[in-house]
Structures are given as structure tokens and as C-alpha cells.
Design an enzyme around this catalytic site. Structure first.
Site, PDB file in Angstrom:
ATOM      1  N   LEU A 351       0.810  -1.215   0.000  1.00  0.00           N
ATOM      2  CA  LEU A 351       0.000   0.000   0.000  1.00  0.00           C
ATOM      3  C   LEU A 351       0.841   1.262   0.000  1.00  0.00           C
ATOM      4  CD1 LEU A 351      -2.688  -1.049   2.637  1.00  0.00           C
ATOM      5  CD2 LEU A 351      -2.901  -1.074   0.155  1.00  0.00           C
ATOM      6  N   GLY A 352       2.027   1.189   0.560  1.00  0.00           N
ATOM      7  CA  GLY A 352       2.855   2.386   0.637  1.00  0.00           C
ATOM      8  C   GLY A 352       4.212   2.101   1.219  1.00  0.00           C
ATOM      9  N   ASP A 470       3.031  14.259  15.248  1.00  0.00           N
ATOM     10  CA  ASP A 470       3.165  14.148  13.790  1.00  0.00           C
ATOM     11  C   ASP A 470       1.787  14.148  13.131  1.00  0.00           C
ATOM     12  OD1 ASP A 470       4.669  14.048  11.468  1.00  0.00           O
ATOM     13  OD2 ASP A 470       4.634  11.866  11.364  1.00  0.00           O
TER      14      ASP A 470
END
Length: 679
Positions: A351-352, A470
């Protein structure tokens, strides 16, 4: 001749007597897990789940079945597991499970949790809590043969039995994620042959299987002096006797590793046919067990296993956190289970790619889709972030936080298993000129409110105060109902309830979202997350990235442009042209709140509790915002990244689809910076 007839009669009668005792090896109804009402929706869904359990889609092809059912729109689930003995053929397995799915609810009427063992062929259990991948040793049942043994061969028999049990325990535990099953036989005094088998549910790890069997072996003290018997536990079982009660020819071959087989013949081991012939010549069947010797032996093994396990964990995790990791062991997945679920981490399921690992889509045996975050093997920073996410996210339960389903800590592999969120992350929608047109104002407002609620939970309502550090568009996942879920806690900081701020020399985060006091001096607090939230709100309203706001042919910094529009009373120019409907007053109020969040003075920024009041009540008067951070003396050019730069170098993470600069910590203390794509 009469003696031979007597021998044959006893030999034939012996299994029959055993099967009479063994017909139903026990059902246990768990009272403390609650009851359901007769003819209720719960009962209907339980019956539906049990009827669908013995199907190919819920099975792994080797006698293990796992399924779950969600009760309408509620968060309550029903979970079920079925396991057949490793040598039971497919038709016998299905027959046993189909019989047990009727018998168990009748034996435990209205119980939400129950477990039953039937005909020594299968086990069925169900519960209103997740039971997949969880090693459990209670409740348990013990059964035995009615015949007693002569004491003359006690020592020799016990010694050989001990060797056989240890052998099949190791073999069963190492069986892999498809099947954990082993059997074997060995010769004992007086020309006897001992047959035994051991099995675990394949969803638990090798170590947990071994631990479960060690505990099961210790339980045979309750059948002291009997010829044979066994112990059934939710996660494992074993049985031994003096006749071949299993069928080695029915054990289905595994694709890899090679099929499990019984130990090779040796000076004290015989094959099944020899054992059968010697069994037929016996006139008296005797066997005995010294409980104290077995118990002492297996307690020693258990202590050694735990010591080795603790040593392994201490090499990976600081000592003070070992106990906390241990408390999350119920969430631990077997590595082989995840490897199979992701098709061996294939590129097709990827996916990434992030700075220190990749994310893969997977599907468990029960059909549940998952997102697996695999930390890079060569990342020296992986241990810290892995520990951080496990300890934090495992404790967090909120609809606006991504749900951690489990983790894997096996050798050099460190995996985090999350719920799969189908609509990707917010940055893949809001910054796409085509996709963001699907986000009308109502949906965008729902996303803003959802992020607010998630942050309030982290800052105020969870057991400990948590600073995310983050917060950005790529760390907001969007589910099928367009509900936002805050993700990626690898950089989060955990505070005590009364602690409100902290300092660090380890500055981690993403340019454009970091508060100035944190980026420049390492000072962080809940107001650091508030700053990031304000940037997110302005991005959601405008549909533009914070560091590349397009206004006609000009490219400006989003905060610079927003402040300029506010001063010139043209804040409506900030609104995404794709927003053709929605309350204009509500949109303008969100711009106002976003500017309040990014003020340079920390004390001027509102808390998340104040923000939720601002969003929900128009009776709350909003203060006038002051200048955003880094906008001094009217210097509002596009080269805003210069103001963020400190002694650390700038790096770029993520794939070509998303290039966002992030601050890199000093080499001795680099942090995990991940860009997670659709889950």
C-alpha cells in the site's frame, strides 16, 4: 486357545470402553461472559455464524476454521473457532463440527461464551470477545481410560512416555501456521507400545503452543495410575494410550514444510504395525504415570522457556517496558499467519513505503482485511518506534483513532497489524483535484470534528496524556463512512496525567505542521498538536497543501496567504472553489479557528476542549487571531521553509505520490517517519 480368545476380547473391548467415556469429552459454559436472551437477535446471529463456520471460506484447508460476525451497527461481535484433530479426514471433520454446532448451544443455553470437545475429533468454541491468536489454557477437561496399571513397570514406562511427549511437543509447536499437530510411538517395558499425539490451534505462535502443551502435560497428575488419557485446553490438547488410536495415513500432506511424521525407529521405538501385533498378544494392559516426575520435568522446561523468552525480549526492548509488552501478548500474531495473509508481503499487496518500513494489505483466515506495517529489518531505529506504537495504541480505544489489532515480534521481524481503512488517507483525497470534489462541506466538517474528538481523547480522556507530534493529512485515515481516524503513533510522547509539557533534543515531525517552539527549541505540549490541527483545518477548507498554496499563477505558503486574506478581510478567497454548497458562516468560522490554532504565542492558542465548543456553539465568541508563527515584519514570501531550518538536515520521505519534507534527528537518534498509504 481360551487365553488367546480372552486376549482378543480385551483388546477389542478396550477401545470401546474408552469411546464410551470419550463420546463427549466435555463442554464448558462460561458464566462470567454474560448471557443472551432466547430468540433474540444475538441468538439468531450466533446460529448464523456457527452454521457458516464449517465452510471453505472460513477454513485453512487443514481442519482449522475461524469466523466472526458483527451485530448490526453495534461494535459487538461474535467470534468462533473450530479445530479438528490432525488425522481426521475432511468429511469426518465437517460431520463433527456440524454436530457440535447444534450440541454446544443446547448444552450451554443462552451463554455468550462456551467451548466443547466432541468424539476426540473436534473442538468448537465461541465468544463475544476476540479469541483468534490468543493462547488460553482454561477452561480444560481431563479424560482417562478406566484400566489401571501394574506398578512393576512404572519407572521404565514413565521414562519412555516422558521422552515421547517431549518429542511430539517440539514437533507440534514447530508445525507452522497451517497445522500444529504431531504423533508418535515408542516401546515401553513388558513389550508394550505407547502411542501419543499433541496438537495446538495453528493461530498461535510456536512458543505459545509449546507453553500450552507444557501446562497440559502437567495436568495428567489428575489421572495418576490410569492406562491412558488426555487433556483438552482451548489452545492445545494431547492424548496417549497403548493402542494406535490415530490414523497416520489420514494426515493431509502440508505443502511446506515437509509433512509431519512420527520419530524414526530406534532401539526403543517401534512402528505402528509392530505395536498393533504386540498389542494383540497382550492379556493384560498396564501402564502408570508418576505425576511428580512429570511435573518436575515440565516445570523445569517451562522455567527455561520463560527465561529464554525474557532474554530475547530484553535484547529488543528496554527492561522497564518488558512487562508492558508482555501485557499485550494477547494481541500477538504468528509471523507465518501474517506472511500468508499478505501473500508473502507481495508487491501487489503493498500500500505504501515509508521512511522506515512498508505497509501491506492482507486478509486473515476469517476474511478480515488488515493493514500490516512492516518495519525495515535494517532499521536501527525500528525497535523504539515499534515499542512506542504497541504500548500506546494497544491502550487506545476511540472511533477516531485507528485500531491496532495486534503485533508480531519474531526474530528481526517487527509488524504492526491495524484495521484496514478503505478510503486511504486524507491527503490522497483532499489534495487530489478530482477526488476532493467528492468532499462537500458536510463531509469536510465531519472530518474536522472527528479529528477534534480524537485529539481530545489523546489529550484529556485517555488513561495517560498523549502528544501525537506528527499530526498531518497523511496520518488521517478515512473509513467507508468518511469517519477520520488518527494513525501512526511512532513519534507520540506519553505524559502523566498532571504533566502538560516537555523538552527534547530529538526533533521529529513534518515541515509545515510542526509548531515553531518545537521545531526551533524542542519544546512540545498539547498546544503543539493544536498548531498541527490548525494547519490541517486550513488545508481541509482550502483543499491545498500548506507549503504550496496555488492562488492563480502564484504559489504561496498557506499560512501566509490565510493571514494576508484575514487582514484584508478577504478570507473567502481561501475557500476551495469545489465547495459549492454548505454554510458559508460555518466555513468562515473554521478558518477563524484554524488561524487561532497557528498563532505564534503558545498561550493564545486554544485547547482542543475549547475548539470543540467553538465548533458546536455559535454563542461562543471567538477572539481575534494574532499573527501566525514565522510571519515577522510582514515577511510573507513563499520561501517559508527557510524559517523552519535548524542544525538538522532536511530529508524527503514517502513515495513519488507524496513528497513532504521532514526533520531528521541527529544520526544517533533518528526517528521513524512514515508515509502510510491506503489501508
Amino acid at each position: 486357545m481360551p487365553a488367546m480368545d480372552s486376549s482378543r476380547f480385551l483388546f477389542c473391548l478396550f477401545p470401546i470402553l474408552f469411546l464410551i467415556i470419550n463420546q463427549a469429552l466435555g463442554q464448558v459454559c462460561i458464566n462470567e461472559k454474560g448471557n443472551y436472551t432466547t430468540n433474540s437477535t444475538y441468538q439468531t446471529n450466533l446460529n448464523r455464524l456457527l452454521s457458516s463456520l464449517p465452510s471453505d471460506e472460513n477454513g485453512n484447508g487443514y481442519g482449522f476454521y475461524n469466523a466472526s460476525y458483527r451485530l448490526n451497527s453495534s461494535n459487538e461481535h461474535i467470534y468462533a473457532i473450530g479445530l479438528c484433530r490432525g488425522d481426521v479426514k475432511a468429511e469426518g471433520c465437517l460431520s463433527c463440527l456440524n454436530k457440535s454446532r447444534y450440541a454446544l448451544p443446547q448444552s450451554c443455553p443462552n451463554r455468550k461464551e462456551a467451548i466443547g470437545w466432541y468424539d476426540d475429533n473436534c473442538m468448537l468454541r465461541y465468544s463475544n470477545r476476540s479469541i483468534y491468536g490468543v493462547m488460553e489454557t482454561e477452561p480444560s477437561t481431563t479424560y482417562y481410560n478406566i484400566n489401571n496399571v501394574s506398578s512393576s513397570d512404572l519407572d521404565g514406562f514413565n521414562q519412555e512416555l516422558r521422552k515421547l511427549l517431549e518429542s511430539i511437543r517440539s514437533e507440534a509447536a514447530a508445525g507452522g501456521s497451517l497445522r500444529k499437530f504431531a504423533f508418535g510411538n515408542t516401546s515401553a517395558p513388558s513389550f508394550q507400545t505407547i502411542f501419543a499425539l499433541a496438537q495446538c490451534t495453528p493461530d498461535i505462535s510456536e512458543q505459545l503452543c509449546s507453553d500450552c502443551l507444557v501446562g497440559a502435560f502437567a495436568d495428567i497428575s489428575s489421572i495418576y495410575g490410569k492406562v491412558g488419557g488426555g487433556v483438552n485446553k482451548p489452545s492445545c490438547k494431547f492424548r496417549f494410550d497403548l493402542y494406535p488410536f490415530y490414523d497416520p495415513t489420514s494426515v493431509k500432506q502440508l505443502p511446506s514444510p515437509p509433512p509431519i511424521h512420527s520419530p524414526p525407529p530406534s532401539t526403543n521405538t517401534t512402528n505402528t504395525s509392530q505395536g498393533s501385533k504386540s498389542s494383540k498378544s497382550r492379556t493384560v494392559i498396564v501402564v502408570s504415570i508418576i505425576a511428580s516426575l512429570l511435573l518436575a520435568m515440565f516445570m523445569g522446561i517451562c522455567l527455561r522457556v520463560r527465561k529464554a523468552k525474557k532474554k530475547l525480549q530484553s535484547n529488543l526492548i528496554p527492561d522497564e517496558d518488558v512487562d508492558e509488552i508482555g501485557s499485550a501478548e494477547s494481541l500477538q500474531f504468528n509471523f507465518d499467519t501474517i506472511r500468508i495473509a499478505t501473500d508473502d508481503f507481495s508487491e501487489a499487496n503493498k500500500l505504501g513505503q515509508g521512511g522506515f518500513g512498508s505497509v501491506y494489505k492482507g486478509r486473515l483466515y476469517n476474511g478480515q482485511e488488515i493493514a500490516v506495517k512492516r518495519l525495515s529489518v535494517n532499521s536501527g531505529q525500528g525497535d523504539l518506534e515499534f515499542k512506542n506504537e504497541v504500548l500506546l495504541v494497544a491502550k487506545l480505544q476511540h472511533r477516531n483513532l485507528v485500531r491496532l489489532l495486534g503485533f508480531c515480534l519474531e526474530g528481526v521481524e517487527r509488524l504492526l497489524i491495524y484495521e484496514f481503512v478503505p478510503n486511504a488517507s486524507l491527503d490522497h483525497i483532499i489534495f487530489d483535484p478530482i477526488k476532493r470534489a467528492q468532499l462537500d462541506w458536510d463531509r469536510r466538517y465531519k472530518i474536522i470534528v472527528g479529528i477534534t474528538r480524537g485529539l481530545i481523547y489523546l489529550h484529556e480522556d485517555s488513561r495517560l496524556r498523549i502528544i501525537h507530534r506528527d499530526l498531518k493529512a497523511s496520518n488521517i485515515l478515512i473509513d467507508e463512512e468518511m469517519t477520520p481516524k488518527i494513525s501512526d503513533f511512532g513519534m507520540a510522547k506519553l505524559f502523566g496525567v498532571d504533566q502538560t509539557q516537555g523538552n527534547t533534543s530529538r526533533i521529529v515531525g513534518t515541515y509545515g505542521y510542526m509548531a515553531p517552539e518545537y521545531a526551533m527549541h524542542g519544546h512540545f505540549s498539547v498546544k503543539s498538536d493544536v498548531y498541527s490541527f490548525g494547519v490541517l483545518v486550513l488545508e481541509i477548507v482550502s483543499g491545498q497543501k500548506n507549503n504550496s498554496f496555488h492562488h492563480g499563477e502564484n504559489v504561496e505558503d498557506l499560512l501566509s496567504y490565510a493571514w494576508k486574506c484575514w487582514r484584508e478581510e478577504t478570507a473567502s478567497n481561501l475557500i476551495d472553489p469545489a465547495l459549492t454548497n454548505g454554510s458559508r458562516n460555518e466555513i468562515m468560522r473554521c478558518i477563524h479557528i484554524g488561524l487561532l490554532c497557528v498563532q505564534e504565542n503558545i498561550a493564545d492558542r486554544p485547547t482542543m476542549n475549547a475548539i470543540v465548543l467553538m465548533l458546536n456553539s455559535y454563542s461562543v465568541t471567538l477572539p481575534v487571531p494574532s499573527q501566525p508563527a514565522f510571519l515577522r515584519d510582514g515577511n510573507v514570501g513563499s520561501d517559508m521553509t527557510l524559517g523552519w531550518k535548524n542544525s538538522s538536515e532536511v530529508i524527503t520521505t514517502g513515495s513519488d505520490r507524496s513528497k513532504s519534507s521532514s526533520v531528521k534527528a541527529p544520526e544517533h537518534e533518528v526517528s521513524l517517519i512514515t508515509e502510510v498509504y491506503p489501508r
